[in-house]
Design a protein around this motif. Structure first.
Motif, PDB file in Angstrom:
ATOM      1  N   PRO A   1       0.887  -1.316  -0.084  1.00 51.68           N
ATOM      2  CA  PRO A   1      -0.092   0.111  -0.004  1.00 51.68           C
ATOM      3  C   PRO A   1       0.886   1.193  -0.094  1.00 51.68           C
TER       4      PRO A   1
ATOM      5  N   MET B   1       3.128   3.675  -1.954  1.00 50.04           N
ATOM      6  CA  MET B   1       3.381   4.036  -3.335  1.00 50.04           C
ATOM      7  C   MET B   1       3.498   5.510  -3.580  1.00 50.04           C
TER       8      MET B   1
ATOM      9  N   THR C   1       2.791   9.049  -6.151  1.00 47.47           N
ATOM     10  CA  THR C   1       1.639   9.671  -6.573  1.00 47.47           C
ATOM     11  C   THR C   1       1.707   9.466  -7.993  1.00 47.47           C
TER      12      THR C   1
ATOM     13  N   LYS D   1       1.873   6.522  -9.328  1.00 46.74           N
ATOM     14  CA  LYS D   1       1.135   5.385  -9.458  1.00 46.74           C
ATOM     15  C   LYS D   1      -0.379   5.607  -8.909  1.00 46.74           C
ATOM     16  N   ALA D   2      -0.661   6.345  -7.862  1.00 46.45           N
ATOM     17  CA  ALA D   2      -1.810   6.605  -7.264  1.00 46.45           C
ATOM     18  C   ALA D   2      -2.672   7.440  -7.969  1.00 46.45           C
TER      19      ALA D   2
ATOM     20  N   THR E   1      -5.862  12.583   1.853  1.00 44.00           N
ATOM     21  CA  THR E   1      -4.782  11.479   1.628  1.00 44.00           C
ATOM     22  C   THR E   1      -3.753  11.565   2.532  1.00 44.00           C
TER      23      THR E   1
ATOM     24  N   ARG F   1      -1.945   3.908  -0.151  1.00 43.46           N
ATOM     25  CA  ARG F   1      -2.756   3.843  -1.195  1.00 43.46           C
ATOM     26  C   ARG F   1      -4.059   4.359  -1.073  1.00 43.46           C
TER      27      ARG F   1
ATOM     28  N   HIS G   1      -6.924   4.287  -3.215  1.00 48.23           N
ATOM     29  CA  HIS G   1      -8.023   3.372  -3.801  1.00 48.23           C
ATOM     30  C   HIS G   1      -7.042   2.168  -4.653  1.00 48.23           C
ATOM     31  N   THR G   2      -7.572   0.926  -4.864  1.00 46.00           N
ATOM     32  CA  THR G   2      -6.977  -0.064  -5.408  1.00 46.00           C
ATOM     33  C   THR G   2      -6.881   0.209  -6.851  1.00 46.00           C
TER      34      THR G   2
ATOM     35  N   ALA H   1      -5.113   2.099  -8.126  1.00 47.49           N
ATOM     36  CA  ALA H   1      -3.503   2.536  -8.234  1.00 47.49           C
ATOM     37  C   ALA H   1      -2.823   1.470  -8.827  1.00 47.49           C
ATOM     38  N   HIS H   2      -3.256  -0.094  -8.742  1.00 49.41           N
ATOM     39  CA  HIS H   2      -2.612  -1.246  -9.292  1.00 49.41           C
ATOM     40  C   HIS H   2      -2.835  -1.388 -10.775  1.00 49.41           C
TER      41      HIS H   2
ATOM     42  N   VAL I   1      -7.040   0.372   1.768  1.00 47.40           N
ATOM     43  CA  VAL I   1      -6.854   1.843   1.339  1.00 47.40           C
ATOM     44  C   VAL I   1      -6.989   2.757   2.552  1.00 47.40           C
TER      45      VAL I   1
END
Ligand code: DAH
Length: 348
Positions: free
Chosen positions: A38, A40, A42, A44-45, A63, A75, A77-78, A80-81, A99
Protein backbone atom coordinates in the motif's frame (compact mmCIF):
# COMPACT_ATOMS: atom_id res chain seq x y z
CA UNK A 1 -7.94 -11.08 6.06
CA UNK A 2 -8.62 -14.18 8.09
CA UNK A 3 -10.89 -17.03 7.08
CA UNK A 4 -14.43 -16.64 8.36
CA UNK A 5 -14.10 -12.85 8.68
CA UNK A 6 -17.03 -11.15 6.92
CA UNK A 7 -14.67 -9.20 4.63
CA UNK A 8 -12.97 -12.39 3.57
CA UNK A 9 -16.32 -14.08 2.91
CA UNK A 10 -17.33 -11.30 0.52
CA UNK A 11 -13.91 -11.27 -1.15
CA UNK A 12 -14.12 -15.04 -1.74
CA UNK A 13 -17.67 -14.79 -3.05
CA UNK A 14 -16.61 -12.19 -5.62
CA UNK A 15 -13.57 -14.25 -6.62
CA UNK A 16 -15.77 -17.36 -6.92
CA UNK A 17 -18.23 -15.50 -9.09
CA UNK A 18 -15.58 -14.26 -11.50
CA UNK A 19 -13.71 -17.52 -11.71
CA UNK A 20 -16.52 -20.08 -11.50
CA UNK A 21 -19.67 -18.44 -12.82
CA UNK A 22 -18.71 -15.55 -15.10
CA UNK A 23 -15.29 -16.99 -15.94
CA UNK A 24 -16.62 -20.39 -17.03
CA UNK A 25 -19.15 -18.75 -19.32
CA UNK A 26 -16.53 -16.46 -20.85
CA UNK A 27 -13.64 -18.90 -20.92
CA UNK A 28 -11.70 -16.33 -18.88
CA UNK A 29 -9.81 -16.58 -15.65
CA UNK A 30 -9.12 -13.65 -13.39
CA UNK A 31 -5.73 -13.55 -11.69
CA UNK A 32 -5.93 -12.74 -7.99
CA UNK A 33 -3.72 -10.09 -6.37
CA UNK A 34 -4.02 -9.40 -2.67
CA UNK A 35 -0.61 -8.67 -1.27
CA UNK A 36 0.61 -5.61 -3.18
CA UNK A 37 2.22 -2.92 -1.04
CA UNK A 38 0.00 0.00 0.00
CA UNK A 39 3.01 2.35 0.03
CA UNK A 40 3.36 4.05 -3.35
CA UNK A 41 4.11 7.28 -5.15
CA UNK A 42 1.73 9.86 -6.58
CA UNK A 43 2.58 8.79 -10.12
CA UNK A 44 1.06 5.39 -9.50
CA UNK A 45 -1.81 6.55 -7.29
CA UNK A 46 -2.91 9.47 -9.46
CA UNK A 47 -0.91 10.48 -12.57
CA UNK A 48 -1.01 7.12 -14.32
CA UNK A 49 -4.76 7.07 -13.75
CA UNK A 50 -5.13 10.47 -15.45
CA UNK A 51 -6.33 12.06 -12.19
CA UNK A 52 -5.90 15.84 -12.65
CA UNK A 53 -3.56 17.83 -10.40
CA UNK A 54 -6.43 19.78 -8.84
CA UNK A 55 -8.49 16.68 -7.93
CA UNK A 56 -9.57 16.86 -4.25
CA UNK A 57 -8.37 13.28 -3.69
CA UNK A 58 -4.79 14.53 -4.02
CA UNK A 59 -5.10 16.99 -1.13
CA UNK A 60 -3.38 16.16 2.17
CA UNK A 61 -6.77 16.73 3.81
CA UNK A 62 -7.98 13.57 2.02
CA UNK A 63 -4.85 11.49 1.58
CA UNK A 64 -2.18 10.14 3.94
CA UNK A 65 1.19 11.32 2.64
CA UNK A 66 4.25 9.70 4.15
CA UNK A 67 6.80 12.19 2.90
CA UNK A 68 7.12 15.93 3.44
CA UNK A 69 7.32 16.54 -0.31
CA UNK A 70 4.00 14.71 -0.71
CA UNK A 71 5.31 12.20 -3.18
CA UNK A 72 4.97 9.00 -1.16
CA UNK A 73 1.55 8.07 0.17
CA UNK A 74 -0.67 5.29 1.44
CA UNK A 75 -2.76 3.75 -1.33
CA UNK A 76 -5.98 5.78 -1.59
CA UNK A 77 -7.69 3.22 -3.88
CA UNK A 78 -6.94 -0.12 -5.50
CA UNK A 79 -7.23 1.44 -8.97
CA UNK A 80 -3.61 2.44 -8.34
CA UNK A 81 -2.54 -1.08 -9.38
CA UNK A 82 -4.31 -1.17 -12.74
CA UNK A 83 -1.42 0.14 -14.78
CA UNK A 84 1.36 -1.97 -13.29
CA UNK A 85 -0.60 -5.21 -13.63
CA UNK A 86 -1.74 -4.43 -17.18
CA UNK A 87 1.85 -3.61 -18.09
CA UNK A 88 2.86 -7.11 -17.00
CA UNK A 89 0.51 -8.37 -19.70
CA UNK A 90 -2.13 -9.62 -17.23
CA UNK A 91 -5.41 -8.48 -18.69
CA UNK A 92 -8.04 -10.08 -16.43
CA UNK A 93 -7.60 -9.67 -12.70
CA UNK A 94 -9.03 -8.91 -9.28
CA UNK A 95 -6.91 -6.89 -6.91
CA UNK A 96 -7.80 -6.44 -3.24
CA UNK A 97 -6.10 -4.28 -0.64
CA UNK A 98 -6.33 -1.95 2.32
CA UNK A 99 -6.83 1.68 1.32
CA UNK A 100 -6.39 4.85 3.35
CA UNK A 101 -8.41 8.06 3.36
CA UNK A 102 -9.08 10.95 5.69
CA UNK A 103 -12.81 11.42 6.08
CA UNK A 104 -15.62 12.25 8.45
CA UNK A 105 -16.20 10.13 11.58
CA UNK A 106 -19.40 8.09 11.60
CA UNK A 107 -20.71 4.53 11.44
CA UNK A 108 -19.71 4.02 7.79
CA UNK A 109 -16.28 5.69 7.66
CA UNK A 110 -12.94 4.48 8.95
CA UNK A 111 -9.53 5.75 7.80
CA UNK A 112 -8.51 2.25 6.66
CA UNK A 113 -10.87 0.12 4.62
CA UNK A 114 -10.67 -2.46 1.85
CA UNK A 115 -11.33 -2.18 -1.84
CA UNK A 116 -11.42 -4.63 -4.66
CA UNK A 117 -10.59 -3.72 -8.23
CA UNK A 118 -11.62 -5.81 -11.20
CA UNK A 119 -10.24 -5.43 -14.72
CA UNK A 120 -11.02 -7.27 -17.93
CA UNK A 121 -9.44 -6.44 -21.28
CA UNK A 122 -10.84 -8.24 -24.33
CA UNK A 123 -8.67 -10.15 -26.80
CA UNK A 124 -7.94 -8.09 -29.89
CA UNK A 125 -10.22 -10.09 -32.18
CA UNK A 126 -13.23 -9.98 -29.82
CA UNK A 127 -14.41 -6.54 -30.97
CA UNK A 128 -15.12 -5.13 -34.46
CA UNK A 129 -12.47 -2.42 -34.09
CA UNK A 130 -14.82 0.50 -34.73
CA UNK A 131 -14.49 2.89 -31.82
CA UNK A 132 -18.13 3.64 -31.06
CA UNK A 133 -19.28 0.07 -31.55
CA UNK A 134 -16.44 -1.23 -29.41
CA UNK A 135 -17.33 1.11 -26.55
CA UNK A 136 -20.95 -0.01 -26.69
CA UNK A 137 -19.99 -3.68 -26.62
CA UNK A 138 -17.53 -3.16 -23.76
CA UNK A 139 -20.16 -1.35 -21.68
CA UNK A 140 -22.80 -3.98 -22.45
CA UNK A 141 -20.47 -6.80 -21.47
CA UNK A 142 -19.46 -4.97 -18.28
CA UNK A 143 -23.06 -4.37 -17.26
CA UNK A 144 -23.90 -8.05 -17.74
CA UNK A 145 -20.88 -9.14 -15.73
CA UNK A 146 -21.60 -6.75 -12.86
CA UNK A 147 -25.34 -7.40 -12.77
CA UNK A 148 -24.41 -11.08 -12.50
CA UNK A 149 -22.10 -10.23 -9.61
CA UNK A 150 -24.82 -8.25 -7.83
CA UNK A 151 -27.24 -11.16 -8.21
CA UNK A 152 -24.61 -13.58 -6.96
CA UNK A 153 -24.17 -11.50 -3.81
CA UNK A 154 -27.61 -10.04 -3.17
CA UNK A 155 -30.04 -12.44 -4.82
CA UNK A 156 -32.73 -11.31 -7.21
CA UNK A 157 -32.50 -7.51 -6.84
CA UNK A 158 -33.46 -4.59 -9.09
CA UNK A 159 -30.62 -2.53 -10.66
CA UNK A 160 -30.08 1.05 -11.65
CA UNK A 161 -27.13 2.34 -13.72
CA UNK A 162 -26.19 5.98 -13.13
CA UNK A 163 -23.72 7.94 -15.22
CA UNK A 164 -20.70 8.90 -13.17
CA UNK A 165 -17.34 10.51 -13.66
CA UNK A 166 -14.00 8.82 -13.01
CA UNK A 167 -10.88 10.12 -14.76
CA UNK A 168 -9.66 6.60 -15.62
CA UNK A 169 -12.82 5.30 -17.30
CA UNK A 170 -14.87 6.67 -20.16
CA UNK A 171 -17.81 6.33 -20.06
CA UNK A 172 -18.18 5.76 -16.29
CA UNK A 173 -21.08 4.41 -14.26
CA UNK A 174 -22.22 3.60 -10.79
CA UNK A 175 -24.36 0.53 -10.06
CA UNK A 176 -27.16 0.79 -7.54
CA UNK A 177 -29.31 -2.04 -6.25
CA UNK A 178 -32.70 -1.97 -4.57
CA UNK A 179 -32.16 -3.94 -1.38
CA UNK A 180 -34.28 -4.01 1.78
CA UNK A 181 -36.46 -1.16 0.54
CA UNK A 182 -33.72 1.27 -0.49
CA UNK A 183 -31.44 2.14 -3.41
CA UNK A 184 -27.81 1.49 -2.48
CA UNK A 185 -24.69 2.29 -4.42
CA UNK A 186 -22.51 -0.81 -4.72
CA UNK A 187 -19.68 -0.02 -7.13
CA UNK A 188 -18.08 2.34 -9.64
CA UNK A 189 -17.02 1.16 -13.08
CA UNK A 190 -16.55 1.99 -16.73
CA UNK A 191 -14.77 1.37 -20.00
CA UNK A 192 -11.02 1.70 -19.36
CA UNK A 193 -9.76 5.02 -20.68
CA UNK A 194 -8.06 4.46 -24.02
CA UNK A 195 -5.04 6.47 -22.90
CA UNK A 196 -4.41 3.90 -20.15
CA UNK A 197 -4.56 1.06 -22.67
CA UNK A 198 -2.12 2.95 -24.89
CA UNK A 199 0.25 3.59 -21.98
CA UNK A 200 0.21 -0.09 -21.03
CA UNK A 201 0.88 -1.17 -24.63
CA UNK A 202 -2.51 -2.83 -25.01
CA UNK A 203 -4.07 -0.48 -27.54
CA UNK A 204 -6.14 -1.07 -29.72
CA UNK A 205 -7.61 -3.59 -27.29
CA UNK A 206 -10.49 -2.41 -25.08
CA UNK A 207 -11.75 -3.37 -21.64
CA UNK A 208 -13.71 -2.53 -18.53
CA UNK A 209 -12.87 -1.97 -14.88
CA UNK A 210 -14.72 -1.66 -11.60
CA UNK A 211 -13.93 -0.85 -7.99
CA UNK A 212 -15.89 -1.58 -4.84
CA UNK A 213 -15.57 -1.20 -1.07
CA UNK A 214 -15.66 -4.49 0.80
CA UNK A 215 -16.78 -3.01 4.14
CA UNK A 216 -19.65 -1.24 2.44
CA UNK A 217 -20.86 -4.43 0.77
CA UNK A 218 -20.43 -6.47 3.96
CA UNK A 219 -22.34 -3.89 6.02
CA UNK A 220 -25.24 -4.09 3.56
CA UNK A 221 -25.22 -7.87 3.18
CA UNK A 222 -24.81 -8.86 6.81
CA UNK A 223 -26.61 -5.79 8.27
CA UNK A 224 -23.51 -4.77 10.21
CA UNK A 225 -24.31 -1.41 11.83
CA UNK A 226 -20.84 0.03 12.51
CA UNK A 227 -17.66 -0.16 10.42
CA UNK A 228 -15.48 -0.42 13.56
CA UNK A 229 -16.84 -3.93 14.13
CA UNK A 230 -14.61 -5.22 11.30
CA UNK A 231 -11.63 -4.52 13.56
CA UNK A 232 -13.12 -6.29 16.55
CA UNK A 233 -11.47 -9.40 17.90
CA UNK A 234 -14.62 -10.04 19.92
CA UNK A 235 -15.92 -13.59 19.46
CA UNK A 236 -19.50 -12.26 19.77
CA UNK A 237 -18.83 -10.62 16.40
CA UNK A 238 -16.51 -13.06 14.68
CA UNK A 239 -18.37 -16.26 15.57
CA UNK A 240 -21.48 -15.11 13.68
CA UNK A 241 -20.03 -15.57 10.22
CA UNK A 242 -19.50 -19.09 9.12
CA UNK A 243 -18.32 -19.37 5.53
CA UNK A 244 -21.51 -20.10 3.60
CA UNK A 245 -21.67 -21.76 0.23
CA UNK A 246 -22.82 -19.44 -2.56
CA UNK A 247 -26.27 -21.04 -2.53
CA UNK A 248 -27.03 -20.52 1.18
CA UNK A 249 -28.26 -17.13 2.32
CA UNK A 250 -25.69 -15.04 4.18
CA UNK A 251 -26.22 -14.79 7.91
CA UNK A 252 -27.61 -11.50 9.21
CA UNK A 253 -25.59 -9.97 12.02
CA UNK A 254 -27.31 -10.15 15.41
CA UNK A 255 -26.23 -7.09 17.37
CA UNK A 256 -25.11 -7.75 20.88
CA UNK A 257 -25.93 -5.22 23.57
CA UNK A 258 -24.88 -1.66 22.78
CA UNK A 259 -22.65 -0.06 25.37
CA UNK A 260 -23.06 3.33 26.99
CA UNK A 261 -22.41 6.39 24.87
CA UNK A 262 -20.47 9.33 26.25
CA UNK A 263 -20.64 12.66 24.41
CA UNK A 264 -18.42 15.72 24.69
CA UNK A 265 -18.85 19.02 22.85
CA UNK A 266 -15.99 21.16 21.67
CA UNK A 267 -16.20 24.66 20.15
CA UNK A 268 -13.48 26.69 18.53
CA UNK A 269 -12.67 29.63 16.30
CA UNK A 270 -11.23 28.47 12.99
CA UNK A 271 -7.97 29.69 11.53
CA UNK A 272 -8.14 30.76 7.85
CA UNK A 273 -8.48 27.89 5.31
CA UNK A 274 -9.30 25.19 7.81
CA UNK A 275 -10.51 21.72 6.76
CA UNK A 276 -12.75 19.69 9.13
CA UNK A 277 -10.75 16.57 8.25
CA UNK A 278 -7.79 17.99 10.20
CA UNK A 279 -9.94 18.04 13.33
CA UNK A 280 -11.34 14.54 12.66
CA UNK A 281 -7.79 13.35 12.24
CA UNK A 282 -6.76 14.54 15.69
CA UNK A 283 -9.84 12.92 17.24
CA UNK A 284 -9.07 9.61 15.48
CA UNK A 285 -5.47 9.78 16.47
CA UNK A 286 -6.25 10.32 20.15
CA UNK A 287 -9.38 8.19 20.53
CA UNK A 288 -8.80 5.46 17.93
CA UNK A 289 -11.88 3.28 17.54
CA UNK A 290 -13.46 4.53 20.78
CA UNK A 291 -14.98 7.38 18.80
CA UNK A 292 -18.22 6.50 17.09
CA UNK A 293 -19.32 9.75 15.59
CA UNK A 294 -18.40 13.41 15.24
CA UNK A 295 -21.15 15.79 14.18
CA UNK A 296 -21.26 19.48 13.59
CA UNK A 297 -23.94 20.84 15.91
CA UNK A 298 -23.47 24.56 15.44
CA UNK A 299 -21.52 27.04 13.33
CA UNK A 300 -21.66 30.79 12.91
CA UNK A 301 -19.69 33.72 11.57
CA UNK A 302 -18.86 36.73 13.72
CA UNK A 303 -19.83 39.59 11.43
CA UNK A 304 -17.49 42.21 12.85
CA UNK A 305 -14.31 40.10 12.83
CA UNK A 306 -15.28 37.74 9.97
CA UNK A 307 -14.12 34.82 12.12
CA UNK A 308 -15.95 31.51 11.94
CA UNK A 309 -16.78 29.30 14.90
CA UNK A 310 -17.77 25.63 14.91
CA UNK A 311 -19.09 23.35 17.61
CA UNK A 312 -18.72 19.58 17.20
CA UNK A 313 -20.24 16.82 19.30
CA UNK A 314 -17.86 13.90 19.77
CA UNK A 315 -19.60 10.63 20.69
CA UNK A 316 -17.48 8.00 22.34
CA UNK A 317 -18.65 4.41 22.56
CA UNK A 318 -16.73 1.19 22.69
CA UNK A 319 -17.81 -1.78 20.59
CA UNK A 320 -17.14 -4.27 23.36
CA UNK A 321 -17.26 -2.66 26.82
CA UNK A 322 -18.72 0.23 28.81
CA UNK A 323 -16.61 3.39 28.87
CA UNK A 324 -16.52 5.50 31.99
CA UNK A 325 -16.51 9.27 32.07
CA UNK A 326 -13.24 9.00 33.99
CA UNK A 327 -11.67 7.30 30.99
CA UNK A 328 -13.07 9.77 28.46
CA UNK A 329 -12.23 13.03 30.25
CA UNK A 330 -8.44 12.73 29.69
CA UNK A 331 -9.03 11.67 26.06
CA UNK A 332 -11.14 14.75 25.42
CA UNK A 333 -8.52 16.87 27.23
CA UNK A 334 -5.87 15.52 24.89
CA UNK A 335 -8.05 16.27 21.85
CA UNK A 336 -8.48 19.84 23.11
CA UNK A 337 -4.78 20.30 23.75
CA UNK A 338 -3.79 19.03 20.31
CA UNK A 339 -6.42 21.18 18.61
CA UNK A 340 -4.67 24.20 20.08
CA UNK A 341 -1.06 23.15 19.67
CA UNK A 342 -1.25 21.40 16.28
CA UNK A 343 -4.17 22.96 14.47
CA UNK A 344 -4.03 26.48 15.84
CA UNK A 345 -7.69 26.34 16.86
CA UNK A 346 -8.82 28.84 19.44
CA UNK A 347 -11.00 26.94 21.90
CA UNK A 348 -14.05 28.76 23.23
N1 DAH B 1 -11.21 4.01 -7.57
C1 DAH B 1 -12.60 4.39 -7.43
C2 DAH B 1 -12.84 4.87 -6.00
O1 DAH B 1 -12.03 4.63 -5.14
C3 DAH B 1 -13.51 3.23 -7.73
C4 DAH B 1 -13.54 2.87 -9.18
C5 DAH B 1 -14.41 3.50 -10.04
C6 DAH B 1 -12.68 1.91 -9.69
C7 DAH B 1 -14.45 3.19 -11.38
C8 DAH B 1 -12.70 1.57 -11.04
C9 DAH B 1 -13.62 2.24 -11.89
O2 DAH B 1 -11.90 0.66 -11.59
O3 DAH B 1 -13.64 1.88 -13.18
O4 DAH B 1 -13.83 5.48 -5.73
Amino acid sequence: MTKGHPLNIIKKQIENYFNDVWGKKHGAKMSIFDDLSPVMNTYKAFDELLIPLDHPGRQPTDTYYLSQEQQILLRPHTSAHQNEILREGITSFLCTGDVYRRDSIDATHFPIFHQMEGVHVFPKEALPGVEEKDTLLVVEDMKMALEGLAKHLFGDVKFRWNSEYFPFTDPSYELEIFFREQWLEVLGCGAIHQQILKNTNLSPRRGWAFGLGLERLAMILFSIPDIRLFWSGDQRFLSQFSSPSPSTPLPKFKPYSKHEICTKDISFWLPPSFHDHAFFDVVRDVAGDLVENVTLIDSFKDVSSGRESKCFRVSYRSMDRNLTNKEIVPIQEQVRARCESELGLKLR
